[in-house]
Design an enzyme around this catalytic site. Structure first.
Site, PDB file in Angstrom:
ATOM      1  N   HIS A  84      -0.752   7.871  -3.074  1.00  0.00           N
ATOM      2  CA  HIS A  84      -0.330   7.660  -4.461  1.00  0.00           C
ATOM      3  C   HIS A  84      -0.587   6.228  -4.920  1.00  0.00           C
ATOM      4  O   HIS A  84      -0.660   5.968  -6.120  1.00  0.00           O
ATOM      5  CB  HIS A  84       1.137   8.076  -4.670  1.00  0.00           C
ATOM      6  CG  HIS A  84       2.174   7.185  -4.079  1.00  0.00           C
ATOM      7  ND1 HIS A  84       2.788   7.431  -2.863  1.00  0.00           N
ATOM      8  CD2 HIS A  84       2.753   6.053  -4.555  1.00  0.00           C
ATOM      9  CE1 HIS A  84       3.683   6.502  -2.622  1.00  0.00           C
ATOM     10  NE2 HIS A  84       3.681   5.649  -3.627  1.00  0.00           N
ATOM     11  N   ASP A 221       0.503  11.176   2.909  1.00  0.00           N
ATOM     12  CA  ASP A 221       0.395  10.216   1.807  1.00  0.00           C
ATOM     13  C   ASP A 221      -0.328   8.945   2.263  1.00  0.00           C
ATOM     14  O   ASP A 221       0.292   7.915   2.514  1.00  0.00           O
ATOM     15  CB  ASP A 221       1.794   9.888   1.280  1.00  0.00           C
ATOM     16  CG  ASP A 221       1.765   9.289  -0.119  1.00  0.00           C
ATOM     17  OD1 ASP A 221       0.687   8.864  -0.550  1.00  0.00           O
ATOM     18  OD2 ASP A 221       2.822   9.247  -0.766  1.00  0.00           O
ATOM     19  N   SER A 639       5.791   1.191  -1.063  1.00  0.00           N
ATOM     20  CA  SER A 639       4.836   2.274  -0.810  1.00  0.00           C
ATOM     21  C   SER A 639       3.587   1.718  -0.149  1.00  0.00           C
ATOM     22  O   SER A 639       2.973   0.777  -0.644  1.00  0.00           O
ATOM     23  CB  SER A 639       4.456   2.961  -2.123  1.00  0.00           C
ATOM     24  OG  SER A 639       5.544   3.657  -2.661  1.00  0.00           O
TER      25      SER A 639
END
Length: 703
Positions: A84, A221, A639
């Site tokens: 992402h 991810d 992240s």
């Protein structure tokens, strides 16, 4: 045995620091925190973790693009981050004919790696306490605005003295403890960053909106980029002659895995927390930020989703925008729920009473703290409606229609005298991902919804009473159609012929922008709460002078530590600390009607065959473990952060938190809060076994 007992005793004696809470400044870890780390399982010395003058693990950590984190994993500049985080770049290179979002991407040789305009990574070079220099001209008599100006002037002088554009060196001064202290971080920026590998979206974004912020997870991810440099290994703008960057340090990758209780530390750039916020500030966040944000985004996302489902071209255009919008739409809902469920406001009120009792015990010595809670209460109550309306304005107009956002952005650019004045280039970049009809529908919905939500008509832009009401008789569609049919801002080919937005003053969309800017000025009347919030934090630290308080996250390099650990919800649901390979197959086979769980045929066949690669299979479970939980403390910006074992080897990439503890940015819950990471062995298996990316695996140092 004696050493083990002593280590356990040392750990227990330091539990007051709450070992799994805190995003700690790695550049000045205290001896106390260092002792906790080693008692928990860290085998590296402090100099092996952080060293401003030589190779250390911190040299492998990057700030990715100004919004995420990443870790360098090879001597040739490979960077692992989240899918992402790389999503926008993957989308930029995607077309209906080459749908890298859906199908994934792998560059089989260096020449195939894809450049990404505007994408960069920053390496942290060092951090220094500059509080005295920054605050040299600040006095107690100054108001908040005057104080801010003095700090800004001093900060600019300090950072400009270190700026070296040739070598990509720049400095940033950031407030800590709400402005009680200031530190200057120095970075080196590399701006030639190329896409190397992306998994298919059904893996990289598996679970979509349904599973966002949820556990259990099966999301792989990750995405892979490479840093390029000039032949002297120094930063250079994109050139076909650039070569892969040779890092000072890169992370080794563990195939050993973890087990419940294993030590884990994360390195990255957590974006923003507010752990020392007053109870009044928390209520304001819930009512004036979260509630209006999730309401407006819900309206917009419904229109975007319908458009994306209508064609592949629009899906590719809006995928990244939709993902960004929905992420904090769901976050806002979850944070409010968790703040209520965990009684965070009541807990903070009890702490504030304790602080005020302490102040009253010695009111003369603590005169500066008397009355701060009363002041906060009054100011937040006065600001309540204007704060709520500011969120509505931002979400409805600046984050609503992309065309309106473009107009506003260009107006701001002119006001700030932005040096990047290539208007044609800006038009081409912005409109590449705008479908005019979709944008029109969004603007209609935003205009209608804004009026329905605003409680005081003085906050309506002038075109509401003057045009929508009087001319269009309340018909929002008529109003928007009249603008979109005439405006050059809906005709990008003609728009690109101009050199500046100021040349379009007679355009109806420019008039909309001016009306919106004027209405924004009416929302500038909020009183400052910062001085009192800052004093409240100072009082807390002074009251508990023997405790160690980490500063709130502010997108500077931080480390958190904890262990691999599952959790039990308040409803009694027990979650183990990892997800098995069968779980992703089960979601698809049992809930295939949910498109968030859809798997492409090649991915499904690969999963069913189970040919993971022997070295990626966990020796204890005899399975490919997908995602795992730790009690590390992270937030947005983390992240893509590397998750490391006690030897400093990469075991995963952090990508999410859990629903039950969405209050975490304001209150860390030791019992419930978890970090969700993708197991690095899952990443390696997708690269190697599914993606046939052996050339990338050969670059890594696997242990």
């Amino acid at each position: 045995m004696k050493r083990t007992i002593l280590a356990i005793a040392a750990f227990l004696s330091l539990m007051g620091a709450r070992a799994d809470e805190g995003m700690w400044m790695i550049c000045n870890l205290s001896a106390r925190t260092d002792s906790v780390l080693h008692a928990m399982g860290l085998e590296l010395t402090h100099d092996q973790i952080y060293n401003a003058n030589g190779p250390a693990l911190n040299n492998a950590i990057v700030q990715f693009g100004g919004f995420c984190s990443g870790v360098v994993v090879s001597p040739n500049g490979l960077v692992f981050t989240n899918h992402h985080c790389g999503y926008g770049s993957i989308q930029d290179h995607s077309t209906p004919q080459h749908d890298y979002l859906k199908d994934g991407f792998f560059a089989k040789k260096y020449e195939d790696e894809l450049p990404n305009e505007g994408l960069y990574v920053d390496f942290h070079l060092g951090t220094t306490d500059v509080t005295e220099k920054v605050m040299a001209n600040v006095t107690d008599e100054m108001g908040e605005s005057e104080r801010s100006d003095a700090i800004q002037e001093a900060s600019v002088a300090l950072t400009e003295a270190l700026e070296d554009t040739v070598n990509g060196i720049h400095a940033v001064i950031t407030p800590y403890y709400k402005g009680s202290k200031y530190y200057m971080s120095v970075y080196q920026r590399y701006s030639d960053v190329r896409l190397v590998f992306a998994p298919p979206q059904c893996l990289g974004k598996h679970g979509g909106d349904t599973d966002n912020w949820m556990w259990p997870r099966q999301t792989c991810d990750f995405s892979v980029f490479r840093i390029y440099a000039g032949k002297d290994n120094k930063p250079a703008e994109y050139s076909k002659d650039n070569v892969p960057y040779k890092p000072i340090q890169y992370a080794h990758v563990s195939t050993q895995g973890y087990q419940p209780g294993s030590f884990c530390m994360t390195f990255g750039y957590p974006g923003d927390t507010d752990r020392y916020l007053s109870s009044y500030g928390i209520i304001n966040t819930m009512n004036a930020t979260n509630e209006p944000r999730q309401q407006v985004r819900g309206v917009k996302q419904e229109i975007m989703k319908a458009a994306m489902n209508s064609s592949d071209a629009i899906r590719i255009m809006y995928s990244s925008k939709y993902a960004q919008s929905s992420n904090y739409w769901k976050f806002s809902i979850g944070q409010n729920k968790a703040l209520k469920d965990l009684n965070v406001v009541e807990e903070k009120q009890a702490l504030e009473k304790e602080i005020m009792d302490w102040v009253q015990a010695k009111p003369v010595e603590r005169q500066k703290y008397i009355g701060i809670l009363d002041s906060l209460k009054v100011i937040y109550e006065r600001n309540a409606e204007i704060n709520r309306t500011q969120t509505l304005w931002e979400e409805s107009f600046y984050n609503g229609s992309d065309i309106v956002q473009f107009v506003l952005t260009q107006m701001i650019s002119v006001i700030k005298e932005d040096e990047d004045n290539d208007f044609k280039k800006k038009v081409e970049k912005a409109y590449k991902d705008i479908d005019i009809e979709t944008d029109r529908r969004i603007f209609i919905a935003m205009l209608r919804n804004y009026r329905e939500q605003v409680r005081d008509e003085k906050y309506l832009p002038g075109f509401y009473p003057e045009v929508i009401d009087k001319v269009c008789q309340g018909d929002y569609e008529m109003f928007v159609n009249s603008i979109y049919n005439k405006s050059l801002f809906t005709q990008p080919e003609k728009l690109a012929e101009y050199s500046d937005v100021s040349e379009l003053k007679n355009d109806p969309m420019f008039d909309i922008g001016m009306n919106l800017v004027m209405s924004l000025f009416s929302l500038y009347g909020a009183e400052a709460t910062e001085p009192y919030e800052r004093l409240l934090g100072d009082a807390l630290r002074e009251m508990n002078a023997d405790k160690e308080y980490y500063p709130d996250a502010n997108f500077t390099l931080r480390m958190s530590y904890g262990i691999v650990e599952g959790y039990t919800t308040n409803e009694g649901v027990n979650y183990q600390c990892f997800t098995p390979s069968q779980s992703i197959i089960d979601k698809y086979e049992k809930q295939g009607s949910n498109l968030d769980y859809e798997l492409t045929k090649p991915v499904y066949n690969w999963l069913k065959k189970g040919n993971w690669g022997k070295r990626y299979v966990d020796s204890r479970s005899n399975d490919l473990q997908l995602c795992f939980l730790t009690n590390n403390d992270i937030t947005g910006g983390n992240s893509g952060s590397g998750m490391f074992d006690g030897k400093g080897r990469l075991i995963g990439l952090a990508f999410d938190g859990n629903w039950e503890a969405m209050s975490g940015d304001i209150k860390f819950d030791n019992r419930l809060q978890r970090t969700i990471g993708v197991d690095i062995r899952y990443v390696l298996s997708v690269i190697d076994s599914y993606g046939k990316g052996k050339r990338l695996i050969n670059e890594l140092t696997l242990e």
